[in-house]
Design an enzyme around this catalytic site. Structure first.
Site, PDB file in Angstrom:
ATOM      1  N   ASP A 137      -1.460  -3.026  -0.817  1.00  0.00           N
ATOM      2  CA  ASP A 137      -2.048  -2.335  -1.956  1.00  0.00           C
ATOM      3  C   ASP A 137      -2.254  -3.276  -3.134  1.00  0.00           C
ATOM      4  O   ASP A 137      -1.447  -4.172  -3.385  1.00  0.00           O
ATOM      5  CB  ASP A 137      -1.110  -1.194  -2.371  1.00  0.00           C
ATOM      6  N   GLU A 169      -6.304  -4.529   0.292  1.00  0.00           N
ATOM      7  CA  GLU A 169      -7.116  -3.757  -0.642  1.00  0.00           C
ATOM      8  C   GLU A 169      -7.438  -4.711  -1.792  1.00  0.00           C
ATOM      9  O   GLU A 169      -6.620  -4.936  -2.689  1.00  0.00           O
ATOM     10  CB  GLU A 169      -6.362  -2.537  -1.176  1.00  0.00           C
TER      11      GLU A 169
END
Length: 743
Positions: free
Chosen positions: A414, A467
């Protein structure tokens, strides 16, 4: 028996190891850095001095292995001392009488045991190279010298003292103070009689003189929030996914089908635990044909509304849904159903909750000390100090932990962009340049390279996914070529552009045609996943269904056309739960998915359509084999903005093609001519406007014959009826006759 007091008892034996009042006082309050040098058995002048801390006891005896009992004298504030003849350290027990006339109780003494960590563990921790850190630190049920108990070990280098506290010591850590293991910064103790299920915390005396209770950073289980204790846990799970793991090690994810169903486990069907999900979720994903599920973060977190992105227990699967072994059961069941598991992983930041990692030993430890490097202005969280090798090791080992202990097939990392740049979300003057004057976070870059290289080295076949929303070069380039070493990167540019495109009124889409085609300009710069994640269906962004204008039918038709683009465009696919049946509202973790929508044909149709997209993809290697090879894609029609239409060719290694034509206009186009790479009969293997999907049944009767009419440099072309807001996929009859799926 001597009465407890504040004055040391006279040293009546020349063989008794003498200690200062300062040392005794620190030990008695549990604030001594090395209580094992005072308590326990110590040879001195031909005898053994045994000290034990038993506050409030009325009498204490030292029980020797032969059963003989040596009375102990009270020495100082709950410290009792006895002298045992000989120079061998005995495996003694402590007999305690707590109240006058009560039956004595025999106890094992934590301070008679040697450290449970070896020199190699400590060396690797100091060097930041302990790839199995969870096996050294944290709590571990074990048998030492024939005694059952639990060892505790925690890294707190700036602490003045550390105690482990829990129900086993009445949450009074004076008698379970830990020893410092020197320059490693590790504190350790073995506590007899503590076993599986015991709740505990570390009570840490910081350099500022303040005691703080902290959860174990390496705890492998935590209490169900809002409780914040760590829990001793053992695993006896037997895995049944050997075939899956062996196949995974031989698989190349880049050239294999990869369609991902992103799931927030707690709200997929609210109320289901890991075991129930192993039945219902696995059956559902199998029916729809996804190759993988991606769990939003499952590591423990204090606030459910964070969706797991503010982690307090990096090594502890959330106990909201069950035990770690029950999570293993869920993953194992998915594997045995030929479904891979990717887990969201959050190394970019962590919350400031007082019980967790922040200011762990009274000063910045896991976080960078300078707020310009150590605090995130948007999220109100701390940022890891990745220049500290023990912190980097904590995270690298954590990635390995999820892969090896839970058999996950990859991690989606993330907020990588926030890690890569020192000025991320910061104004001028709020950030510090790197040593070369640049904005790149060199320590984070080195960390990401290390975690990827380590993960792939230890578990061939896994997939690390970034990401990452910027143009940082080499995200998926191997580390030995200077890249970050990820397997895939989320294509945020494709997501943003195409969502902007479908949100336009169809009358205006012709002026935004570049948003539909621009992704192919940079397609081969990285290995891409095309994501429609949870982030795109919350916080006022609308569900994917409602992003398009028009009535329900037009929105559903646009959704089907868009999903066709996603499944046939080069790259891998990810959609968030609920999208597969055209959820109309935004996702809410509090209410879960509106499963009742499946009572309506429109939503049933989209669900069936997503299943058929997955079947189509697996049946046609052209749609996955050459995702990252320019020879696998060619435009057939890329510039027909006036018709809001695109057409392109996908091709596999054998040269077998698939043609994709998508009309984003609400008007059907009859007699629309498209070039094809070869003549003969082509089968309409997918038509998003099929009545089975809720469409209007505009199509080509399932087959078309390519004519020898040159177009756009190709010798053959075909006249088609393109459905409104619809997509069709064609494959040569010669390939479908070999068994390819016909939708």
């Amino acid at each position: 028996m001597s009465d407890p007091g504040t004055t040391p008892a006279p040293d009546v034996s020349p063989a008794r190891l003498p200690l200062s009042e300062h040392e005794l006082g620190a030990v008695a309050t549990g604030s001594y850095h090395d209580p094992h040098t005072v308590l326990g058995a110590h040879a001195y002048r031909g005898a053994v001095t045994v000290r034990t801390l038993k506050p409030l006891a009325r009498a204490v005896d030292i029980v020797l292995p032969d059963g003989a009992a040596v009375p102990a004298a009270h020495e100082y504030n709950g410290i009792w001392v006895a002298t045992v003849p000989g120079d061998a350290l005995p495996a003694y027990r402590v007999r305690v009488t707590w109240t006058e006339g009560a039956t004595p109780v025999e106890l094992e003494d934590p301070y008679r045991f040697w450290p449970t960590l070896g020199e190699l563990d400590l060396h690797l921790i100091r060097e930041g190279r302990h790839e199995e850190l969870w096996k050294a630190l944290g709590s571990h049920v074990r048998t030492v010298d024939g005694v059952d108990g639990t060892s505790f070990a925690v890294w707190a280098p700036d602490a003045h003292a550390v105690q482990v506290v829990g129900g086993f010591d009445g949450w009074d850590g004076r008698s379970t103070a830990m020893r410092s293991l020197g320059a490693s910064g590790v504190w350790e103790i073995f506590v007899p009689g503590v076993g599986d299920g015991a709740v505990y915390k570390y009570r840490i005396l910081g350099a500022d003189g303040v005691w703080r209770d902290k959860a174990d950073p390496l705890a492998r289980l935590a209490e169900v929030p809002p409780a914040t204790g760590s829990v001793v846990t053992t695993s006896d799970y037997t895995w049944g996914d050997d075939v899956w793991l062996a196949d995974r090690a031989q698989r190349d994810a880049v050239t294999s089908p990869l369609s991902i169903y992103e799931v927030h486990l707690a709200s997929w069907r609210p109320g289901l635990d890991y075991v129930q999900l192993a039945d219902e979720l696995v059956a559902y994903v199998s029916e729809l044909g996804f190759t993988h599920v991606e769990f939003m973060p499952v590591a423990e977190h204090p606030f459910g509304g964070s969706w797991g992105y503010q982690v307090s227990g990096y090594y502890a699967p959330t106990s909201r849904l069950g035990s770690p072994d029950e999570l293993r059961h869920l993953i194992d069941t998915l594997h045995r159903a030929d479904i891979g598991v990717i887990v969201d992983w959050v190394p970019a930041h962590f919350p400031k909750d007082a019980f967790a990692l922040g200011r762990f030993d009274g000063a910045p430890l896991y976080e960078h000390a300078d707020p310009r490097r150590g605090e995130h202005p948007d999220w109100g969280t701390y940022i890891f100090d990745l220049g500290r090798h023990e912190v980097r090791n904590f995270l690298v080992a954590n990635a390995v932990y999820w892969i090896e202990e839970f058999h996950v097939d990859g991690l989606r990392v993330d907020a990588v962009a926030s890690m890569l740049y020192l000025d991320y979300s910061r104004e001028e003057g709020q950030w510090i340049p790197n040593e070369f004057g640049g904005r790149e976070n060199l320590e984070a870059i080195a960390f990401l390279q290390e975690v990827n290289a380590t993960a792939y080295k230890r578990a061939p076949g896994i997939t690390m996914i970034a990401e990452e929303s910027t143009s940082f070069p080499g995200v998926t380039r191997p580390t030995d070529q200077g890249g970050l070493g990820f397997g895939f990167k989320w294509n945020m540019g494709w997501m943003h552009d195409t969502l902007e495109y479908i949100s336009e009124d169809p009358l205006h889409r012709q002026y935004h045609h570049g948003e539909l085609t621009f992704s192919m300009v940079y397609q081969y710069s990285e290995n891409f996943v095309l994501p429609i994640s949870h982030d795109e269906v919350v916080h006022g962004k609308k569900s994917l269904l409602r992003k398009a204008p028009g009535d329900d039918w037009q929105q559903a038709a646009t959704l089907r056309a868009y999903l066709a683009l996603q499944w046939t465009h080069p790259g891998k696919q990810l959609i968030f739960m609920g999208t597969e049946f055209a959820q109309g509202t935004e996702w809410s973790e509090e209410t879960g998915l509106p499963w009742w929508l499946l009572e309506y044909p429109l939503h049933q149709g989209v669900q069936t359509y997503v299943r058929d997209l997955n079947v189509l993809q697996r049946s046609h290697p052209a749609l996955f084999e050459l995702d990252q090879d320019p020879s696998g894609f060619a435009w057939l029609i890329g510039d027909d903005a006036g018709h809001d239409t695109i057409a392109f060719l996908r091709q596999d290694r054998a040269g077998d093609p698939v043609a994709v034509i998508i009309n984003f206009s609400p008007q059907p186009w009859h007699g629309y001519r498209v070039p094809l790479p070869e003549g003969g009969t082509w089968i309409e293997v997918l038509n998003s406007d099929s009545p089975a999907y809720g469409g209007s049944n505009v199509g080509n009767l399932g087959r078309v014959d390519a004519e020898k009419v040159p177009m756009h440099g190709r010798e053959h072309s075909v006249r088609l009826s393109l459905p409104p807001l619809g997509a069709i996929v064609l494959a040569p009859e010669r390939t479908t006759a070999r068994g390819a799926h016909e939708a």
